[in-house]
Design a protein around this motif. Structure first.
Motif, PDB file in Angstrom:
ATOM      1  N   ALA A   1       0.703  -1.371   0.193  1.00 19.95           N
ATOM      2  CA  ALA A   1       0.169  -0.203  -0.022  1.00 19.95           C
ATOM      3  C   ALA A   1       0.287   1.126  -0.023  1.00 19.95           C
ATOM      4  N   GLU A   2       2.218   1.053   1.110  1.00 17.97           N
ATOM      5  CA  GLU A   2       3.475   1.892   1.106  1.00 17.97           C
ATOM      6  C   GLU A   2       3.359   2.836  -0.667  1.00 17.97           C
ATOM      7  N   LEU A   3       3.336   1.442  -1.651  1.00 19.78           N
ATOM      8  CA  LEU A   3       4.548   1.735  -2.151  1.00 19.78           C
ATOM      9  C   LEU A   3       3.575   2.376  -3.420  1.00 19.78           C
ATOM     10  N   CYS A   4       2.532   1.675  -3.550  1.00 23.71           N
ATOM     11  CA  CYS A   4       1.534   2.414  -4.711  1.00 23.71           C
ATOM     12  C   CYS A   4       0.528   3.983  -3.890  1.00 23.71           C
ATOM     13  N   ARG A   5       0.712   4.534  -2.850  1.00 18.53           N
ATOM     14  CA  ARG A   5       0.867   5.504  -2.058  1.00 18.53           C
ATOM     15  C   ARG A   5       2.146   6.570  -3.362  1.00 18.53           C
ATOM     16  N   GLN A   6       2.991   6.204  -2.781  1.00 17.69           N
ATOM     17  CA  GLN A   6       4.464   7.031  -2.770  1.00 17.69           C
ATOM     18  C   GLN A   6       4.480   7.028  -5.117  1.00 17.69           C
ATOM     19  N   MET A   7       4.235   5.811  -5.475  1.00 15.40           N
ATOM     20  CA  MET A   7       3.797   6.094  -6.594  1.00 15.40           C
ATOM     21  C   MET A   7       2.765   6.723  -7.739  1.00 15.40           C
ATOM     22  N   LYS A   8       1.651   6.918  -6.290  1.00 17.51           N
ATOM     23  CA  LYS A   8       0.895   7.445  -6.953  1.00 17.51           C
ATOM     24  C   LYS A   8       0.813   9.706  -7.080  1.00 17.51           C
ATOM     25  N   GLU A   9       1.967  10.227  -6.408  1.00 16.75           N
ATOM     26  CA  GLU A   9       2.558  11.012  -5.034  1.00 16.75           C
ATOM     27  C   GLU A   9       3.276  11.038  -6.403  1.00 16.75           C
ATOM     28  N   VAL A  10       4.306  10.745  -6.884  1.00 18.14           N
ATOM     29  CA  VAL A  10       5.007  10.577  -8.072  1.00 18.14           C
ATOM     30  C   VAL A  10       4.507  10.727  -9.040  1.00 18.14           C
ATOM     31  N   ALA A  11       3.858  10.434  -9.741  1.00 15.76           N
ATOM     32  CA  ALA A  11       2.943  10.161 -11.109  1.00 15.76           C
ATOM     33  C   ALA A  11       2.304  11.363 -11.235  1.00 15.76           C
ATOM     34  N   ILE A  12       1.287  12.211 -10.041  1.00 17.52           N
ATOM     35  CA  ILE A  12       0.592  13.916  -9.893  1.00 17.52           C
ATOM     36  C   ILE A  12       1.879  14.598 -10.051  1.00 17.52           C
ATOM     37  N   ALA A  13       2.894  14.584  -9.626  1.00 18.77           N
ATOM     38  CA  ALA A  13       3.607  15.240  -9.402  1.00 18.77           C
ATOM     39  C   ALA A  13       4.504  15.468 -11.052  1.00 18.77           C
ATOM     40  N   ASN A  14       4.230  14.841 -11.482  1.00 16.49           N
ATOM     41  CA  ASN A  14       5.351  14.291 -13.037  1.00 16.49           C
ATOM     42  C   ASN A  14       3.845  14.892 -14.619  1.00 16.49           C
ATOM     43  N   GLY A  15       3.355  14.698 -13.870  1.00 20.77           N
ATOM     44  CA  GLY A  15       1.944  15.422 -14.619  1.00 20.77           C
ATOM     45  C   GLY A  15       2.041  16.849 -15.151  1.00 20.77           C
ATOM     46  N   LYS A  16       2.277  16.779 -16.430  1.00 21.66           N
ATOM     47  CA  LYS A  16       2.506  18.750 -17.232  1.00 21.66           C
ATOM     48  C   LYS A  16       1.485  19.221 -17.261  1.00 21.66           C
ATOM     49  N   SER A  17       0.132  18.592 -16.854  1.00 27.17           N
ATOM     50  CA  SER A  17      -0.857  19.398 -17.082  1.00 27.17           C
ATOM     51  C   SER A  17      -2.058  18.808 -16.281  1.00 27.17           C
ATOM     52  N   LYS A  18      -2.851  20.004 -16.045  1.00 29.45           N
ATOM     53  CA  LYS A  18      -3.877  19.575 -14.601  1.00 29.45           C
ATOM     54  C   LYS A  18      -4.751  18.544 -15.165  1.00 29.45           C
ATOM     55  N   THR A  19      -5.163  17.935 -16.116  1.00 27.37           N
ATOM     56  CA  THR A  19      -5.954  17.100 -16.765  1.00 27.37           C
ATOM     57  C   THR A  19      -5.235  15.488 -16.356  1.00 27.37           C
ATOM     58  N   GLN A  20      -3.734  16.518 -17.092  1.00 27.89           N
ATOM     59  CA  GLN A  20      -3.124  14.802 -16.945  1.00 27.89           C
ATOM     60  C   GLN A  20      -2.698  14.292 -15.322  1.00 27.89           C
ATOM     61  N   LYS A  21      -2.758  15.392 -14.281  1.00 20.90           N
ATOM     62  CA  LYS A  21      -2.660  15.098 -12.668  1.00 20.90           C
ATOM     63  C   LYS A  21      -3.602  14.861 -12.687  1.00 20.90           C
ATOM     64  N   GLU A  22      -5.290  15.004 -13.365  1.00 18.03           N
ATOM     65  CA  GLU A  22      -6.265  14.857 -11.934  1.00 18.03           C
ATOM     66  C   GLU A  22      -6.692  13.035 -12.944  1.00 18.03           C
ATOM     67  N   ALA A  23      -6.010  12.855 -13.727  1.00 12.98           N
ATOM     68  CA  ALA A  23      -6.144  11.372 -14.692  1.00 12.98           C
ATOM     69  C   ALA A  23      -5.624  10.693 -13.890  1.00 12.98           C
ATOM     70  N   VAL A  24      -4.534  10.803 -12.842  1.00 11.45           N
ATOM     71  CA  VAL A  24      -4.114   9.557 -12.293  1.00 11.45           C
ATOM     72  C   VAL A  24      -4.826   8.669 -11.578  1.00 11.45           C
ATOM     73  N   LYS A  25      -5.062   7.697 -11.411  1.00  9.76           N
ATOM     74  CA  LYS A  25      -5.925   6.835 -10.732  1.00  9.76           C
ATOM     75  C   LYS A  25      -4.234   6.296  -9.420  1.00  9.76           C
ATOM     76  N   ASP A  26      -5.580   5.963  -8.453  1.00  7.58           N
ATOM     77  CA  ASP A  26      -4.807   4.882  -7.676  1.00  7.58           C
ATOM     78  C   ASP A  26      -4.815   3.142  -8.031  1.00  7.58           C
ATOM     79  N   ILE A  27      -3.365   2.839  -7.469  1.00 12.23           N
ATOM     80  CA  ILE A  27      -3.076   1.503  -8.216  1.00 12.23           C
ATOM     81  C   ILE A  27      -2.974   0.078  -6.925  1.00 12.23           C
ATOM     82  N   THR A  28      -3.533  -0.715  -6.962  1.00 15.06           N
ATOM     83  CA  THR A  28      -3.702  -1.463  -6.376  1.00 15.06           C
ATOM     84  C   THR A  28      -2.304  -2.399  -5.945  1.00 15.06           C
ATOM     85  N   LYS A  29      -2.446  -3.737  -4.921  1.00 14.43           N
ATOM     86  CA  LYS A  29      -2.265  -5.029  -5.191  1.00 14.43           C
ATOM     87  C   LYS A  29      -1.791  -5.983  -6.410  1.00 14.43           C
ATOM     88  N   ASN A  30      -3.194  -5.857  -7.240  1.00  9.89           N
ATOM     89  CA  ASN A  30      -3.529  -6.786  -8.152  1.00  9.89           C
ATOM     90  C   ASN A  30      -2.247  -6.067  -9.455  1.00  9.89           C
TER      91      ASN A  30
END
Length: 511
Positions: free
Chosen positions: A162-191
């Motif tokens: 769960a912690e890895l999934c949380r960190q990866m989502k934070e990185v994905a949002i930080a690397n988003g180049k637009s508001k739309t791209q940042k908002e499109a980042v979805k949660d990821i899970t074990k599956n």
């Protein structure tokens, strides 16, 4: 072969033998190396020292062909079927054994066994592959990815996942180049991690990390590190600065990227009345090359990704040569093949990758736009290297001159294009006029004086910020203070700059 090819000498794909050696092992290593690589030709009847065509006696040529073909077929595992034929050059007959790239790697000499009998081609010579490279050939040829291999010796908790999934989502949002791209980042899970290959399910249903999981978080304590160094001159003889980064790969990438930016030259351009920093090499391309080095690193090898800065170039080296089927020409056209597929999924999610295969074409275009020479690509067989060459003479001056013009045109609007920069900015604001004149004066001074790139960078900072101390200049550039003092003292001795007042309360003047 042509006489020109013979005169060019031995190479990565060509080897000469004055005659067929009685001990077939002496050329069987080359056969194996060619099979494990891109193929090649062994030419019998040419002296490898003098490149003289000595030929094979005509009465022996057919028996020699039979002996060569039989030896290769009997000595190699899996079986290698060579194409052996005759050619006449300068009225002399030579025998050429052409070996195609193998499709069942690794190939090895039967009598020596797979551990000692596997060879690869490196810089025109045949060398033992070693255990790591031999294992890598297995994975590549079977279409498997080493980073997806399950680590049954390790366990992972739901909390850690769960912690890895949380960190990866934070990185994905930080690397988003637009508001739309940042908002499109979805949660990821074990599956999701299971589908990517960062986690794997064992036969008993338990969940274990894979090599990719271990590498992504930098938990292996050795392999997934990036080494960075800055060197004086054009060789690795003298270190100026060095770092080794560990931890999560996304952090290593950013740390290495910032290391490069701190140690290459920073110029400026004017956009209207505003100053914009511009690096001597395209930053987006630098970052993408580091990311590609990580995605295509062979973690089976006991070496690291290396980022090296020299006076004339930036050099990025990744363990592991080109993947099977990938050539330098194909790569230039945007063809790509990923070595670490689990990591590639993670990087794509974290917005570290924009489009597959686009990196090299974009790099070529960016270097062209910067007015720099085309990058150099080197397939080292056991590694891959890209050199970005710096303009060691007048990059800063040229950029300043070109960008003063662009700033002028943006401010001019509909006025005549021939109007001078100073006059145009004067019409806009007094501040802009001062900035333009200062930059032009700096350009004229540095053009007339033979200065190093580092001195020019310092001179530009002094021109724009005359009150800065040497310590503040060093902090701005990310350099050691002695490095700044060296160039400042040289410019003072050359009567290029002078200090008015004390070292703490004075200011600089360009003479």
């Amino acid at each position: 072969m042509t006489i020109g090819e013979i005169l060019a000498g031995e190479s990565k794909n060509v080897e000469f033998k004055v005659q067929r050696p009685k001990d077939s092992i002496k050329y069987m290593k080359t056969v194996i190396a060619f099979s494990n690589g891109e193929g090649g030709r062994i030419v019998f009847g040419v002296d490898d020292d003098t490149r003289e065509v000595v030929g094979i006696p005509k009465e022996n040529v057919f028996s020699e062909i039979d002996a060569i073909t039989t030896a290769i077929s009997d000595s190699c595992e899996p079986v290698v079927i060579p194409d052996v034929y005759l050619q006449t050059i300068e009225d002399k007959t030579i025998i050429i054994a052409e070996i195609s790239p193998g499709k069942q790697r690794p190939y090895y000499i039967k009598s020596m066994g797979i551990k000692d009998g596997t060879y690869i081609r490196v810089s025109g010579t045949s060398r033992p592959a070693g255990r790591d490279l031999t294992a890598e050939m297995y994975y590549e040829d079977e279409g498997r990815s080493y980073d997806k291999v399950i680590r049954r010796d390790l366990t992972v908790t739901d909390e850690e996942i769960a912690e890895l999934c949380r960190q990866m989502k934070e990185v994905a949002i930080a690397n988003g180049k637009s508001k739309t791209q940042k908002e499109a980042v979805k949660d990821i899970t074990k599956n999701v991690l299971l589908s990517w290959g960062l986690l794997a399910e064992a036969e008993d249903g338990s969940i274990h990390p894979t090599n990719g999981y271990v590498f992504l978080l930098g938990k292996d304590e050795f392999l997934s590190h990036i080494q960075c160094g800055m060197f004086k001159g054009k060789t690795r003889a003298v270190f100026v600065d060095k770092r080794e980064y560990s931890g999560p790969l996304w952090q290593q990438i950013d740390d290495s990227f910032q290391f490069v930016l701190r140690n290459i030259h920073l110029g400026a351009k004017l956009e209207g009345i505003y100053r914009k920093d511009i690096y001597e090499l395209p930053p987006d391309s630098i970052r993408e090359l580091i990311i590609n080095a990580v995605m295509n690193c062979s973690y089976l090898q006991s070496s690291h990704i290396q980022v090296a800065i020299y006076d004339d170039r930036l050099e990025i080296t990744s363990p592991g040569g080109l993947m099977p089927g990938v050539t330098l020409d194909k790569m230039r056209e945007g063809y790509s093949k990923i070595r670490n597929r689990a990591l590639a999924h993670a990087f794509s999610y974290m917005n570290l990758i924009e489009a597959w295969g686009s990196g090299i074409p974009k790099l070529l275009e960016a270097m062209k736009e910067y007015g720099l020479r085309e990058p150099e690509f080197q397939d080292l067989e056991i590694g891959f290297r890209i050199n970005l060459y710096r303009n060691t003479e007048d990059t800063v001056i040229r950029c300043a001159e070109e960008n003063i013009q662009s700033g002028t045109q943006a401010t001019q609007g509909n006025t005549q294009a021939t109007q001078s920069t100073t006059q145009t900015v004067q019409d806009t604001t007094q501040t802009a006029r001062d900035t333009t004149q200062t930059t032009k004066d700096t350009t004229q001074t540095t053009t007339q004086t033979k200065l190093s790139q580092e001195a020019k960078t310092i001179l530009q900072i002094i021109s724009q910020n005359p009150d800065m101390t040497q310590k503040e200049i060093a902090e701005k550039l990310g350099w050691k203070i002695n490095r700044v003092k060296y160039h400042v003292n040289r410019m003072r001795q050359q009567n290029i700059i002078k200090r008015v007042g004390t070292s703490h309360k004075g200011h600089w003047e360009v003479v």
